[in-house]
Design a protein around this motif. Sequence first.
Motif, PDB file in Angstrom:
ATOM      1  N   HIS A  14       0.831  -1.206   0.000  1.00 50.27           N
ATOM      2  CA  HIS A  14       0.000   0.000   0.000  1.00 50.27           C
ATOM      3  C   HIS A  14       0.870   1.264   0.000  1.00 50.27           C
ATOM      4  N   LYS A  15       1.815   1.306   0.953  1.00 51.34           N
ATOM      5  CA  LYS A  15       2.636   2.530   1.095  1.00 51.34           C
ATOM      6  C   LYS A  15       3.631   2.704  -0.058  1.00 51.34           C
ATOM      7  N   GLU A  16       4.191   1.596  -0.507  1.00 50.32           N
ATOM      8  CA  GLU A  16       5.148   1.653  -1.624  1.00 50.32           C
ATOM      9  C   GLU A  16       4.513   2.325  -2.838  1.00 50.32           C
ATOM     10  N   ASP A  17       3.215   2.047  -3.026  1.00 46.59           N
ATOM     11  CA  ASP A  17       2.527   2.546  -4.210  1.00 46.59           C
ATOM     12  C   ASP A  17       2.572   4.084  -4.271  1.00 46.59           C
ATOM     13  N   ILE A  18       2.453   4.725  -3.135  1.00 46.58           N
ATOM     14  CA  ILE A  18       2.482   6.205  -3.132  1.00 46.58           C
ATOM     15  C   ILE A  18       3.865   6.694  -3.572  1.00 46.58           C
ATOM     16  N   GLU A  19       4.902   6.048  -3.033  1.00 43.76           N
ATOM     17  CA  GLU A  19       6.281   6.426  -3.405  1.00 43.76           C
ATOM     18  C   GLU A  19       6.507   6.238  -4.900  1.00 43.76           C
ATOM     19  N   ILE A  20       6.021   5.105  -5.409  1.00 38.24           N
ATOM     20  CA  ILE A  20       6.179   4.790  -6.836  1.00 38.24           C
ATOM     21  C   ILE A  20       5.479   5.858  -7.679  1.00 38.24           C
ATOM     22  N   ASN A  21       4.272   6.243  -7.262  1.00 40.85           N
ATOM     23  CA  ASN A  21       3.525   7.242  -8.027  1.00 40.85           C
ATOM     24  C   ASN A  21       4.241   8.595  -8.042  1.00 40.85           C
TER      25      ASN A  21
END
Length: 343
Positions: A119-126
């Motif tokens: 979940h959190k990784e996705d924000i960083e990736i975006n």
Amino acid sequence: MLPESIIWKNGELLLLDQRELPFEVRYAACRSAEDVAVAIKNMTVRGAPAIGAAAAYGLAMAAVSEDFERSAQTLLESRPTAVNLSWAVDRMRRLYHENTGLPGKELFRLLEAEAVKIHKEDIEINRKIGFFGQQLLPGAGTVITHCNAGALATAGYGTALGVFRAASEAGKKIKIYADETRPRLQGARLTAFELFADGFDVTVITDSMAAFLMSRRKIDAVVTGADRIAANGDTANKIGTYSLAVSAHFHSVPFYIAAPLSTFDIKCASGADIPIEHRDGSEVREICGARVLPDEIDVWNPSFDVTPAELITGIITERGVIRAPFAGRIKELLTEGAVANEK
Ligand code: MRU
């Protein structure tokens, strides 16, 4: 402020009910993987990265109280096109099978931590996608997007809309046209809502207006998200994306896909191998609950289409922008972890 699409709280998953937006902000509580699969299928939660993260939380819940493999299978079958779903399910499955010997509580904690990580990784990736993507836009410009590839479709920030957010953070002035996106109107109900809430200059058009808009106004780029990208760069995204790419090509408007590496599926050699979800005809027969067609008239309702790689100017990933010919660069990015920004 824009409400969060996914909230994990005290072992329960709260999903913003996207069927009710923009007029109602309501959360649906999921207490099992079964509940999550239903929410994915009925589109309470939607958007490729968001359904992957929701499924991961579903499997954390399944670790202690349900038949894990059966739950994984039910989740996988909930929607077939977005590969982020099977990517997240496989990641959770691997961890589960490596640790089945652990006591129930510990196993749950381990899977819960992994779901939070996805979940959190996705924000960083975006944010990284935004960083690379915004460099493709002028200091002041106009873009078109389709469906919703924003904070609502991800853990936050968004892919295509993340590119616009990053451009705005870099001081650029971007005007956005949002295709309304028939049949479920994610562009009108979600993208316009999301961008307006964040203070963007957003204008809604019906899908059929995009080509004419390109002929009458200077459009600097089209940017959309993706549900699955094949090894050759062919890209499945919301139905209507292909028509938009054809129109962009005809008008020499650059056409970009913004997507994380978890959206690539090199097991699909080309778009012909991507499974396309077909949804109930009622989505076409009705507009927001109002019937526009009698039941005896047939409808065809593919939820996604495939844009051929040759119509795509570039694919914006968290590792940089890749351009045609895509096949070699995609393979390198996925297998060797190469860092590439071929802007
Ligand atoms: O049917 P939906 O609303 O789940 O379709 C969503 C899309 O097509 C998005 O563009 C895609 O999932 C990318 S979201 C970052």
